[in-house]
Scaffold this active site. Structure first.
Site, PDB file in Angstrom:
ATOM      1  N   ALA A 102       0.802  -1.447  -0.223  1.00  0.00           N
ATOM      2  CA  ALA A 102      -0.113   0.119  -0.126  1.00  0.00           C
ATOM      3  C   ALA A 102       0.951   1.395   0.017  1.00  0.00           C
ATOM      4  O   ALA A 102       2.120   1.130   0.048  1.00  0.00           O
ATOM      5  CB  ALA A 102      -0.910  -0.024   1.246  1.00  0.00           C
ATOM      6  N   HIS A 103       0.170   2.428  -0.053  1.00  0.00           N
ATOM      7  CA  HIS A 103       0.882   3.673  -0.247  1.00  0.00           C
ATOM      8  C   HIS A 103       1.862   3.973   1.115  1.00  0.00           C
ATOM      9  O   HIS A 103       1.465   3.597   2.113  1.00  0.00           O
ATOM     10  CB  HIS A 103      -0.086   4.952  -0.535  1.00  0.00           C
ATOM     11  CG  HIS A 103      -1.018   5.060   0.555  1.00  0.00           C
ATOM     12  ND1 HIS A 103      -2.044   5.905   0.440  1.00  0.00           N
ATOM     13  CD2 HIS A 103      -1.215   4.628   1.728  1.00  0.00           C
ATOM     14  CE1 HIS A 103      -2.956   6.112   1.478  1.00  0.00           C
ATOM     15  NE2 HIS A 103      -2.424   5.167   2.277  1.00  0.00           N
ATOM     16  N   ASN A 104       2.976   4.727   0.778  1.00  0.00           N
ATOM     17  CA  ASN A 104       3.800   5.013   1.724  1.00  0.00           C
ATOM     18  C   ASN A 104       4.510   3.818   2.503  1.00  0.00           C
ATOM     19  O   ASN A 104       5.026   4.029   3.504  1.00  0.00           O
ATOM     20  CB  ASN A 104       3.431   5.936   2.575  1.00  0.00           C
ATOM     21  CG  ASN A 104       2.827   7.325   1.911  1.00  0.00           C
ATOM     22  OD1 ASN A 104       1.826   7.603   1.690  1.00  0.00           O
ATOM     23  ND2 ASN A 104       3.771   7.780   1.341  1.00  0.00           N
TER      24      ASN A 104
END
Length: 342
Positions: free
Chosen positions: A237-239
């Site tokens: 997922a993001h980051n």
């Protein structure tokens, strides 16, 4: 490819016990290899197969040498030596430099002559491809993306805009790199999307499996370190940050903004909640749920092993009463003047 045992001994720094001019032309398992195949023994539980093997040669450790009835290549780590030897017999078709007539390349892209672009490849504006990069059929490289030298992008890969990929990285079919992360704010009646303005940074010598997705960062980049191995159908997922040389098996799911250290090994179908920290050198057993940060190296697991149906159902029913039992224990200890921890 056909190679001599002398060649293998030299390339693998092995001690040869057998004729130097004997040849092998393929790979096989310890139980099924034939006279023209190379095999290995890394686990002593398979020694019975070794004693009856018909292989052309066996990679093994010194302590197993006396049990080997065929030519042997003695090495410190048989499996590592086998991994190195496997590349001499790789069956992947060779790729020639050049651009297929059906490929679409933006004039602003940097594409060296040593690059290979397959049928229907799309190279968007401002893309920079390193020397010797291979992009196979139907893959799309989004605007401003940079791919280091000797990268290999298999068919039907989609790489969005603003992605940076280090040299010698391999991305397998149907992987998606740089899609939007799961960012939405509830507005009282529905959802307002949060623009994902970060990118994805992938290091050198990374392997990304088929169907794996790596989301772009919401603000800062999602980061995959050097030498990372991602199996098939993983969700990053993001980051998320994954440290150097960590290995993740199939169907691992990592929620947003979690950080995984270096030299971690994460088993199949592990779920990792968001905003967690996992330190270096952690092993997580398959199908575990990680809901808290892990701050000490070691092996962790949480999944229940398979059991007979009737016993499993009884235990599941008992799980529902654990909180009640815990409260009763605390009350009893309190009545006795003792104490109890949750």
């Amino acid at each position: 490819m056909t190679v001599t045992l002398e060649f293998l001994a030299r390339e693998l720094d092995a001690e040869l016990h057998g004729p130097a001019d004997a040849e092998v032309s393929g790979l096989g398992t310890i139980g099924a290899a034939g006279p023209q195949q190379l095999t290995f023994l890394a686990n002593s539980r398979y020694r019975a197969f070794l004693e009856n093997t018909s292989a052309g040669a066996v990679l093994l450790s010194a302590e197993q040498r006396e049990h080997c009835p065929v030519p042997a290549l003695v090495v410190k780590d048989p499996y590592l030596a086998f991994a190195k030897a496997s590349h001499f017999f790789d069956t992947a078709p060779p790729v020639s430099a050049g651009i297929h007539p059906s490929a679409v390349v933006d004039p602003s892209a940097t594409v060296p002559e040593s690059v290979s672009l397959g049928p229907n490849v799309v190279i968007d504006a401002g893309v920079e491809l390193g020397e010797g990069t291979v992009v196979m059929a139907n893959s799309v490289i989004g605007a401003g993306t940079r791919i280091g030298g000797q990268g290999r992008i298999w068919p039907n890969v989609t790489i969005y805009h603003g992605v940076t990929i280090g040299p010698r990285t391999t991305i397998h079919s149907h992987a998606v790199i740089g899609a939007d992360g799961f960012g939405f704010a509830f507005n009282g009646a529905g959802w307002t999307k949060v623009a994902q303005v970060g990118g994805v940074r992938i290091g050198a010598d990374v392997e990304i499996g088929a169907g794996t997705t790596i989301d772009r960062g919401a603000i800062e980049d999602t980061v995959i370190g050097n030498g990372v191995i991602l199996d098939n159908q993983i969700q990053v997922a993001h980051n998320v940050v994954i440290g150097d040389h960590s290995a993740l098996a199939g169907k691992v799911g990592i929620a947003g903004s979690s950080r995984i250290g270096s030299y971690c090994m994460i088993g199949g179908a592990v779920g990792i909640s968001g905003h967690l920290e996992i330190c270096d050198q952690v092993q997580i057993l398959g199908m575990s749920l990680v809901s808290r940060s892990i701050t000490e190296p070691g092996t962790y697991g949480s999944a229940l092993p398979v059991d007979k149906q009737d016993r499993y159902r009884r235990n599941v029913a008992r799980f529902r009463h654990l909180d009640e039992l815990s409260r009763r224990v605390r009350r009893l200890e309190k009545a006795r003047g003792g104490s109890s921890e949750d």
